[in-house]
Each structure stands twice: as structure tokens, then as C-alpha cells.
Scaffold this active site. Structure first.
Site, PDB file in Angstrom:
ATOM      1  N   ASP A   4      -0.395  12.820  -2.918  1.00 26.69           N
ATOM      2  CA  ASP A   4       0.234  12.126  -4.050  1.00 26.69           C
ATOM      3  C   ASP A   4       1.737  11.953  -3.860  1.00 26.69           C
ATOM      4  O   ASP A   4       2.492  11.951  -4.836  1.00 26.69           O
ATOM      5  CB  ASP A   4      -0.028  12.862  -5.387  1.00 26.69           C
ATOM      6  CG  ASP A   4      -1.505  13.108  -5.604  1.00 26.69           C
ATOM      7  OD1 ASP A   4      -2.291  12.188  -5.325  1.00 26.69           O
ATOM      8  OD2 ASP A   4      -1.873  14.219  -6.025  1.00 26.69           O
TER       9      ASP A   4
ATOM     10  N   LYS B 245       2.406   7.557  -0.848  1.00 24.81           N
ATOM     11  CA  LYS B 245       2.210   6.930   0.466  1.00 24.81           C
ATOM     12  C   LYS B 245       1.771   5.476   0.349  1.00 24.81           C
ATOM     13  O   LYS B 245       2.153   4.642   1.151  1.00 24.81           O
ATOM     14  CB  LYS B 245       1.158   7.709   1.274  1.00 24.81           C
ATOM     15  CG  LYS B 245       1.585   9.121   1.624  1.00 24.81           C
ATOM     16  CD  LYS B 245       0.521   9.846   2.423  1.00 24.81           C
ATOM     17  CE  LYS B 245      -0.739  10.149   1.643  1.00 24.81           C
ATOM     18  NZ  LYS B 245      -0.575  11.057   0.497  1.00 24.81           N
TER      19      LYS B 245
ATOM     20  N   GLY C 136      -6.068   8.552  -3.679  1.00 28.91           N
ATOM     21  CA  GLY C 136      -5.787   7.553  -4.703  1.00 28.91           C
ATOM     22  C   GLY C 136      -4.424   6.970  -4.409  1.00 28.91           C
ATOM     23  O   GLY C 136      -3.416   7.647  -4.558  1.00 28.91           O
ATOM     24  N   HIS C 137      -4.386   5.754  -3.904  1.00 31.80           N
ATOM     25  CA  HIS C 137      -3.119   5.132  -3.542  1.00 31.80           C
ATOM     26  C   HIS C 137      -2.831   3.988  -4.500  1.00 31.80           C
ATOM     27  O   HIS C 137      -3.655   3.098  -4.670  1.00 31.80           O
ATOM     28  CB  HIS C 137      -3.173   4.629  -2.092  1.00 31.80           C
ATOM     29  CG  HIS C 137      -3.324   5.744  -1.096  1.00 31.80           C
ATOM     30  ND1 HIS C 137      -3.694   5.560   0.205  1.00 31.80           N
ATOM     31  CD2 HIS C 137      -3.139   7.079  -1.230  1.00 31.80           C
ATOM     32  CE1 HIS C 137      -3.727   6.729   0.832  1.00 31.80           C
ATOM     33  NE2 HIS C 137      -3.409   7.663  -0.030  1.00 31.80           N
TER      34      HIS C 137
ATOM     35  N   THR D 111     -12.053  17.136  -5.920  1.00 32.59           N
ATOM     36  CA  THR D 111     -12.143  15.892  -6.700  1.00 32.59           C
ATOM     37  C   THR D 111     -13.592  15.586  -7.092  1.00 32.59           C
ATOM     38  O   THR D 111     -13.849  14.604  -7.780  1.00 32.59           O
ATOM     39  CB  THR D 111     -11.583  14.709  -5.885  1.00 32.59           C
ATOM     40  OG1 THR D 111     -12.344  14.601  -4.684  1.00 32.59           O
ATOM     41  CG2 THR D 111     -10.118  14.911  -5.551  1.00 32.59           C
TER      42      THR D 111
ATOM     43  N   ARG E 139     -24.076  17.971  12.360  1.00 28.20           N
ATOM     44  CA  ARG E 139     -24.797  16.948  13.147  1.00 28.20           C
ATOM     45  C   ARG E 139     -26.028  16.378  12.442  1.00 28.20           C
ATOM     46  O   ARG E 139     -26.965  15.942  13.078  1.00 28.20           O
ATOM     47  CB  ARG E 139     -25.207  17.525  14.523  1.00 28.20           C
ATOM     48  CG  ARG E 139     -24.009  17.846  15.382  1.00 28.20           C
ATOM     49  CD  ARG E 139     -24.364  18.701  16.523  1.00 28.20           C
ATOM     50  NE  ARG E 139     -24.753  20.040  16.070  1.00 28.20           N
ATOM     51  CZ  ARG E 139     -24.757  21.106  16.850  1.00 28.20           C
ATOM     52  NH1 ARG E 139     -24.455  20.998  18.111  1.00 28.20           N
ATOM     53  NH2 ARG E 139     -25.102  22.281  16.372  1.00 28.20           N
TER      54      ARG E 139
ATOM     55  N   GLN F 143      -4.112  12.209   1.563  1.00 29.46           N
ATOM     56  CA  GLN F 143      -3.734  13.583   1.184  1.00 29.46           C
ATOM     57  C   GLN F 143      -2.426  13.971   1.911  1.00 29.46           C
ATOM     58  O   GLN F 143      -1.683  13.090   2.314  1.00 29.46           O
ATOM     59  CB  GLN F 143      -4.846  14.584   1.478  1.00 29.46           C
ATOM     60  CG  GLN F 143      -6.091  14.419   0.622  1.00 29.46           C
ATOM     61  CD  GLN F 143      -7.071  13.399   1.154  1.00 29.46           C
ATOM     62  OE1 GLN F 143      -7.361  13.368   2.323  1.00 29.46           O
ATOM     63  NE2 GLN F 143      -7.596  12.558   0.290  1.00 29.46           N
TER      64      GLN F 143
END
Ligand code: IMP
Length: 417
Positions: free
Chosen positions: A13, A16, A42-43, A124, A138, A219
Site C-alpha cells: 500500500d 505503487k 489493490g492498486h 485478505t 505440485r 505488496q
């Protein structure tokens, strides 16, 4: 040719999204590449009065000339992907996107399990951790698997056998329906099939052609699965190494840009030495509108911590810093900066793996505030002297030069130093 990495220096946060959007245009980027995380990110990008929130799509998506890439290190929830594609197309934007066929898919059982198991660390609840667990074990289902009905059904059946046992026998939940998941994921896949490709190859060709590439971290340093504040971390490499494994090329980075907020925030549980549980913290939270883009939770707020700033610079090799939300501090008569910790009665300046941040008390320096609105300033020389002094001190303490200063959410509220 320029290759830039943009990495969060704190607990995410940091702003970015805005810096990626701004840099990608300013520096003429041809590609913007996400390499880690998923829709836990969340951008936010503001264009005039229009607010755009991205969780999964790279933050260059509003520039149609830029190829936006979701790398193999990202975990993809198809319903979120399709929702974001629909939303930006309905607002008149042309989508220029490539999706790695090797990226793992977040499945409904990942979300349910994260909802049950993630509460302790305040995840989240988007299924991120359980999805990366399956990837490493895998048994994860990839975008490539989803593109082939037979393969998808077979892998889904195997996973469902196990997950339904866990859900019903351990957690006393209802079982999930394999047919329903198969049908809904197959339908969603048709919406993004056209974008699926070998991202590593595309990026290799871009490197050979000397094209400009920006790698967009999600992040921040302190949430990295290896270098963060375990166990209160996310499940991917948010730091520089994530680029190598999360895209499939060896980047030739010209600049590693660390993004650091002028103060500190954190969402979810975990240590936070400079946290302010008082009126000042509340005011920063209000003025900075510190509410999670993804979960709507209030972010915890505190003073700038240059011990973690210096640590992030060391781990990622920051060449420069972008300082964001500097305008938010304009109300403060005095600003504190954490320069070291008191840990077991010793002063320490470096974070190392043996140190429990929970037991660190911050040691502060105090600086006079500037007490004015700087959000309309566009040139470094016009900033108040006290603001410049604060920035210089950040440079000294983090041992990293500041190159970009953000004084508001809009693209033009940005100062190049
Ligand atoms: P997860 O990534 O959902 O597993 O959550 C693990 C921890 O990382 C929690 O404390 C989350 O609040 C935090 N986290 C995950 N993504 C972000 C982000 O984009 N910004 C800030 N914190 C995040």
C-alpha cells in the site's frame, strides 16, 4: 532500452499503482509486467476525477500502447480477472494484455480454506496462500490446464477429492460441487483465452529487441515470504528475486525503484514498531484515506521507519526511492522518524533474521513539520525548507537517493527531483 523494477519498501500500500502508471508513460514503457501475488493487491490510479482500482491487472492497463503482462509468478482468480476486464472495457478502454499459461489458478476451495485458516494472520481471504501451497505441492491447476477441458477435468477431480475431505472432515463445511466449478471456470476461460501465451518467450524477444520493460511489484518488502515479518506475510516473493522466477527471464535492470510512503501503514496482524495508537495515528489514517483497497479494512498507521527502509534497500538493491503521500503530513507541527530500535537494551540499526520486531522499541528523531498544503507544488525547489530537510534525512538514513515525490493521488501531482 530501459528496464525498471518498482518494489514496495514497507508492508504494501505504498502507492505503487500511481508510480507505475506515471513512470510507464513518462519513460515510454512498452511492457508493464506483474510477477507476484494475485488479487490480494489493490492498486489505485486516478485519471482526473476517475478512480480505477486494479487487483490483478497490471497498472499500465490504462495505456493501450503498453503491453500488460501477468507473469507465471502471479496467482489468478478467473472471476476477478474477467470482472476487471469487463469493468475497464465498459469504461471505454482497449485491453492490451498477455497472461502466462504457467500461472496457477485460485480455485473456490482456496478461497474457502483461506477464509478459515487465514484469520489468524489477517489475510485478505482471497485464497492466495492456499493457492501457492498447491503450486509448491505440485498439484496446482494452471492457466494452461484450464485451456484444455480434458486436462482441467482430470486435475480438478483429483484436487476436489482431497479438498472436499478437508472441508467436510476437518472443517465441518459443505462439500463443493466439481461440476459447478468445472462449468463456471470453463465459461470464464473463454473470456480470456485470447490473451494466454508463453510470457517468458515474449519478454525474451522484448529484451532482444531492446524494448522498455517495467516490472511491477505487488505488496511490499516486509510481506515477502522469505524476507518479511514471518508468519505475518504473504505467500510470494514480493522482493526483487520474484522477478526472475515470476516471469521466466533474466532482467537487465537499469533502475530498481523502491516506493516508500512518507509514513508507515500496515493491514492485517503482525509487528509494527512505529505504530501510533493515538489521535495522530487516527488523523494520518483519515487524511491519508488509509483504507484497504482490497478488503476495506482501516490500515494501521505510524511514523516513518527508516530501519525497515534501509533493510528494503539492502534486500532489493534500490537505486532510487519514490516517496509517496508526502502531502498527508502537512498538518503536523512535529514529525518523528524512526532511526534505530532498542532491542534487548541494545541500539540496533539493521534488521537481521534473529530479531523479533515485536520486541523492538523505536528510537526517534524529531523534525519540525512544514504545516502547509504542498499538494499543488510541482517543482522540488518550491517545496518548503522543512519538507526538503525531511527528504534529505530520509536519503541519509536509507542510504538511497529520492528521485520521485508524490504529493497527491493524481498523475500530475508528482515531482521529479
Ligand atoms: P494474503 O496475501 O491475503 O495471504 O495476506 C497475508 C498478509 O499480507 C495479510 O496481513 C494481508 O493484509 C497482507 N497483504 C496482502 N496483500 C497486501 C497488499 O496488497 N497490501 C497490503 N497488505 C497486503
Amino acid at each position: 532500452m530501459t528496464e525498471i523494477a518498482i518494489i514496495g519498501a514497507q508492508w504494501g500500500d505504498e502507492g505503487k499503482g500511481k508510480i507505475v502508471d506515471w513512470t510507464s508513460k513518462k519513460q515510454g514503457m512498452k511492457y508493464v509486467v506483474r510477477f507476484n501475488g494475485g488479487n490480494n493487491a489493490g492498486h489505485t490510479v486516478w485519471v482526473g476525477n476517475d478512480e480505477y482500482k486494479f487487483h490483478l491487472l497490471p497498472s499500465g492497463i490504462l495505456h493501450p500502447e503498453i503491453v500488460n503482462i501477468i507473469g507465471n509468478g502471479v496467482v489468478i482468480d478467473p472471476s476477478v480477472l474477467v470482472g476487471e476486464l469487463d469493468s475497464i472495457e465498459s469504461r471505454g478502454h482497449k485491453v492490451n494484455l498477455r497472461i502466462s499459461e504457467s500461472a496457477n489458478l485460485i480455485m473456490p476451495y482456496h478461497r474457502v480454506l483461506d477464509g478459515i485458516e487465514g484469520g489468524k494472520i489477517g489475510t485478505t481471504r482471497r485464497g492466495i496462500g492456499p493457492c501457492y501451497e498447491d503450486k509448491v505441492a505440485r498439484r496446482g491447476i494452471t492457466v494452461h490446464d484450464l485451456m484444455n477441458d480434458g486436462v482441467f477435468r482430470e486435475k480438478l477431480l483429483k484436487n476436489m477429492e482431497m479438498k472436499n475431505q478437508i472441508l467436510t472432515k476437518i472443517y465441518d463445511q459443505k462439500p463443493l460441487s466439481t461440476d459447478e466449478i468445472f462449468d463456471s471456470y470453463s465459461a470464464l476461460s473463454e473470456r480470456f483465452r485470447q490473451y494466454v501465451c508463453d510470457v517468458s518467450l515474449i519478454l525474451y524477444e522484448a529484451v532482444c529487441k531492446d524494448e522498455n520493460i517495467l516490472f511491477e511489484g505487488a505488496q511490499g518488502n516486509m510481506l515477502d515470504v522469505d524476507h518479511g515479518t514471518r508468519p505475518y506475510i504473504t505467500s510470494s516473493n514480493t522482493t526483487i528475486g520474484g522477478i526472475f522466477t515470476g516471469t521466466g527471464i533474466r532482467p537487465n535492470l537499469d533502475t530498481v525503484l523502491g516506493v516508500m510512503k512518507a509514513y508507515t501503514t500496515r493491514v492485517g496482524e503482525g509487528p509494527f514498531p512505529t505504530e501510533l495508537n493515538d489521535e495522530t495515528g487516527k488523523k494520518i489514517q483519515e487524511i491519508g484515506k488509509e483504507v484497504g483497497t482490497t478488503t476495506g479494512r482501516n490500515r494501521r498507521c505510524g511514523w516513518l521507519d527508516t530501519v525497515i527502509g534501509r533493510y528494503a534497500s539492502r534486500i532489493n538493491g534500490f537505486d532510487e526511492l519514490a516517496i509517496t503521500k508526502l502531502d498527508v503530513l502537512g498538518f503536523l507541527p512535529v514529525i518523528k522518524v524512526c532511526t534505530a530500535y532498542n532491542y534487548n537494551n541494545k541500539e540496533i540499526k539493521e534488521i537481521s533474521s534473529g530479531i523479533n520486531l515485536e520486541e523492538c522499541q523505536p528510537i526517534y528523531e524529531e523534525w519540525p513539520g512544514w504545516r502547509e498544503d504542498i499538494s499543488n507544488i510541482r517543482n522540488y525547489r518550491d517545496l518548503p525548507e522543512n519538507t526538503k530537510r525531511y527528504l534529505s534525512r530520509i536519503e541519509e538514513l536509507t542510504e538511497t537517493p529520492v528521485s520521485i515525490i508524490s504529493v497527491g493521488p493524481e498523475r500530475e501531482q508528482t515531482i521529479l527531483k
